[in-house]
Design a protein around this motif. Structure first.
Motif, mmCIF file in Angstrom:
data_model
loop_
_atom_site.group_PDB
_atom_site.id
_atom_site.type_symbol
_atom_site.label_atom_id
_atom_site.label_comp_id
_atom_site.label_asym_id
_atom_site.label_seq_id
_atom_site.Cartn_x
_atom_site.Cartn_y
_atom_site.Cartn_z
ATOM 1 N N LYS A 9 28.309 65.179 67.687
ATOM 2 C CA LYS A 9 28.664 64.072 66.804
ATOM 3 C C LYS A 9 30.002 64.363 66.130
ATOM 4 O O LYS A 9 30.188 65.419 65.524
ATOM 5 C CB LYS A 9 27.585 63.875 65.736
ATOM 6 C CG LYS A 9 27.902 62.769 64.735
ATOM 7 C CD LYS A 9 26.833 62.696 63.652
ATOM 8 C CE LYS A 9 27.162 61.629 62.623
ATOM 9 N NZ LYS A 9 26.159 61.609 61.519
ATOM 10 N N GLN A 10 30.949 63.423 66.282
ATOM 11 C CA GLN A 10 32.236 63.564 65.608
ATOM 12 C C GLN A 10 32.125 62.959 64.211
ATOM 13 O O GLN A 10 31.639 61.840 64.041
ATOM 14 C CB GLN A 10 33.351 62.872 66.385
ATOM 15 C CG GLN A 10 34.737 63.066 65.758
ATOM 16 C CD GLN A 10 35.862 62.589 66.660
ATOM 17 O OE1 GLN A 10 35.638 62.254 67.821
ATOM 18 N NE2 GLN A 10 37.077 62.560 66.147
ATOM 19 N N THR A 11 32.547 63.706 63.214
ATOM 20 C CA THR A 11 32.418 63.245 61.834
ATOM 21 C C THR A 11 33.637 62.445 61.405
ATOM 22 O O THR A 11 34.693 62.494 62.044
ATOM 23 C CB THR A 11 32.246 64.444 60.890
ATOM 24 O OG1 THR A 11 33.412 65.271 60.963
ATOM 25 C CG2 THR A 11 31.028 65.260 61.257
ATOM 26 N N SER A 12 33.468 61.718 60.338
ATOM 27 C CA SER A 12 34.583 60.957 59.759
ATOM 28 C C SER A 12 35.146 61.751 58.584
ATOM 29 O O SER A 12 34.470 61.966 57.580
ATOM 30 C CB SER A 12 34.091 59.583 59.268
ATOM 31 O OG SER A 12 33.555 58.846 60.339
ATOM 32 N N TYR A 122 33.203 68.316 63.995
ATOM 33 C CA TYR A 122 32.143 68.085 64.972
ATOM 34 C C TYR A 122 30.858 68.783 64.525
ATOM 35 O O TYR A 122 30.901 69.904 64.007
ATOM 36 C CB TYR A 122 32.519 68.624 66.368
ATOM 37 C CG TYR A 122 33.549 67.803 67.086
ATOM 38 C CD1 TYR A 122 33.200 66.626 67.744
ATOM 39 C CD2 TYR A 122 34.882 68.215 67.116
ATOM 40 C CE1 TYR A 122 34.156 65.875 68.397
ATOM 41 C CE2 TYR A 122 35.845 67.468 67.771
ATOM 42 C CZ TYR A 122 35.478 66.294 68.420
ATOM 43 O OH TYR A 122 36.422 65.538 69.069
ATOM 44 N N GLU A 123 29.758 68.114 64.742
ATOM 45 C CA GLU A 123 28.432 68.717 64.560
ATOM 46 C C GLU A 123 27.762 68.776 65.929
ATOM 47 O O GLU A 123 27.668 67.764 66.625
ATOM 48 C CB GLU A 123 27.583 67.893 63.591
ATOM 49 C CG GLU A 123 28.132 67.873 62.163
ATOM 50 C CD GLU A 123 27.334 66.955 61.255
ATOM 51 O OE1 GLU A 123 26.506 66.174 61.795
ATOM 52 O OE2 GLU A 123 27.549 66.999 60.036
#
Length: 441
Positions: A9-12, A122-123
């Motif tokens: 998951k790409q974070t904002s 990124y997570e």
């Protein structure tokens, strides 16, 4: 083998004006075998471009540990496609990272460290197909299974009216069956782990679980064995920490409870087991292997006897449809035990095979083939199922040959059949012939 999915998951974050980045590997939804992750690791590959005069470093967060994610790879493709357009960003091609990580936890993050602040970009999570419930002191329990184990334990799932009737019909047939085709019988329910090791379980038990409903529904003629109290109070731990199944000590307790129900001489059986020797081995189990990283715990294993040494016939089919015969000339008695059971009974064979000369097993989870009972005419009959299965009553309307035929149809490779009855008794030879006929259909 447990399969894990990599979730990316790409974070904002608010530093996109100062940095450009991309994670090429792992890709979101990629699948990996659990043992390969621990053995070979996961590839972490991507790139980071910095705006001119912005100093920053990349780090990788693995659980509570932090590692530098050094830029170690030339990426001229990035410079050509990105930096050539974004002229105020660095033009050096050493902007890529390519590392192999053996994760120590299931939760990983990639972050930019800029002006003493962590900016997670990124997570990455390693997720198993099955949900595992983690109790106190690292005890693992089944969760989110098709039988709704948690809901059964908490009383949210109960026996339907139809299944109560099905159980009543099954119990009546079971009781009458023992008067004709078989000798004495017992129906064993292996309790779910949370019924025995309740103190580590995160949910409170209802007084009206499906198992409670069943015990009130049937009478003594059904010969029901639910060894919860005996398992709770045994001096050794009766369930495995990282597995749904009972330990070898639990299997011994269950065997003794069945022996009592069958009216056997329990003193001689206890004497048979009292000198058993156990060794400790570290193992993962069917729950520990389904989480990342694999969770293991030391468990006792019986060394004095292994039922595999006395297998004389085995069709080696996995789960439903498996059929085998044990023949132990050194057993306590010369009688035959017929078992219709599930995976929980397997560890009991280390004890049952020392009580009965001949043991015939069919993996059916308590479903009974009446025709086979008639053909085998055992001295004793044991049906076994698991507590989480009781929401659906077993049946007498089955044919083992159908199970075998269906399993063979779905397998791409058929296992070899063990057939070693040359030096066995005439009874065992006859029984093997019956199993051969079914296996050949």
């Amino acid at each position: 083998m447990a399969v894990f999915t990599i979730s990316v998951k790409q974070t904002s974050i608010d530093v996109s004006d100062k940095f450009k980045w991309c994670l090429d590997e792992p890709s979101n939804g990629a699948e990996h075998e659990g043992n390969l992750i621990e053995k070979e690791g996961i590839r972490i590959k991507g790139w980071l471009l910095k705006k001119l005069q912005n100093n920053a470093t990349l780090v990788l967060l693995d659980g509570y540990e932090i590692f530098p994610l050094n830029l170690n790879t030339e990426r001229p493709d990035v410079i050509e496609k990105v930096a050539s357009v974004e002229r105020n960003f660095q033009q050096e091609s050493l902007c890529g990272f390519d590392h192999t990580l053996t994760p120590k936890s299931s939760n990983i993050a990639i972050a930019i460290v800029h002006n003493s602040h962590f900016h997670v970009i990124y997570e990455v999570n390693i997720e198993g197909v099955f949900k595992i419930l983690e109790g106190e002191d690292n005890w693992l329990y089944l969760d989110n299974d098709t039988n709704k184990s948690v809901e059964q334990f908490t009383g949210k799932t109960k026996l339907s009216w139809a299944e109560k009737k099905n159980w009543a019909d099954y119990a009546n047939t079971f009781s009458s069956l023992t008067l004709s085709q078989a000798g004495k019988s017992a129906f064993l329910i292996a309790p779910s782990k949370e019924f025995v090791v309740e103190e580590h379980y995160p949910f409170k038990k209802s007084k009206h679980t499906p198992l409670d409903q069943l015990t009130k529904l049937v009478d003594d003629s059904f010969s029901l064995v639910t060894p919860i109290d005996a398992l709770k109070h045994f001096e050794e731990r009766t369930f495995r920490v990282c597995d749904t199944h009972w330990s070898c000590h639990g299997a011994r307790v269950a065997t003794m409870e069945v022996a009592k129900k069958l009216g056997l001489d329990c003193t001689s059986i206890e004497n048979l087991f009292k000198n058993d020797v156990y060794v400790e081995r570290v193992m993962a189990g069917d729950l520990g292997s389904k989480i990342y990283p694999t969770q293991r715990h030391a468990e006792d294993f019986l060394t004095t006897f292994n039922y595999n040494r006395v297998v004389v016939y085995d069709n080696n089919l996995p789960n439903f449809g498996r059929a085998f015969i044990l023949d132990n000339p050194d057993a306590l008695n010369e009688q035959t035990l017929l078992v219709f059971g599930s995976s929980s009974v397997y560890s009991m064979f280390n004890y049952l095979a020392r009580i009965f000369r001949t043991v015939v097993f069919f993996h059916t989870a308590g479903n009974i083939d009446k025709e086979l009972v008639d053909k085998i005419a055992p001295d004793y009959l044991l049906a076994q199922s698991n507590a989480r299965f009781v929401v659906k009553a077993p049946s007498f309307d089955i044919k083992i040959s159908d199970y075998i035929k269906d399993k063979k149809r779905r397998l791409t490779h058929l296992p070899d059949v063990v057939h070693n009855t040359e030096k066995t008794s005439a009874i065992v030879t006859s029984l093997a012939r019956v199993l051969d006929e079914m296996n050949a259909k």
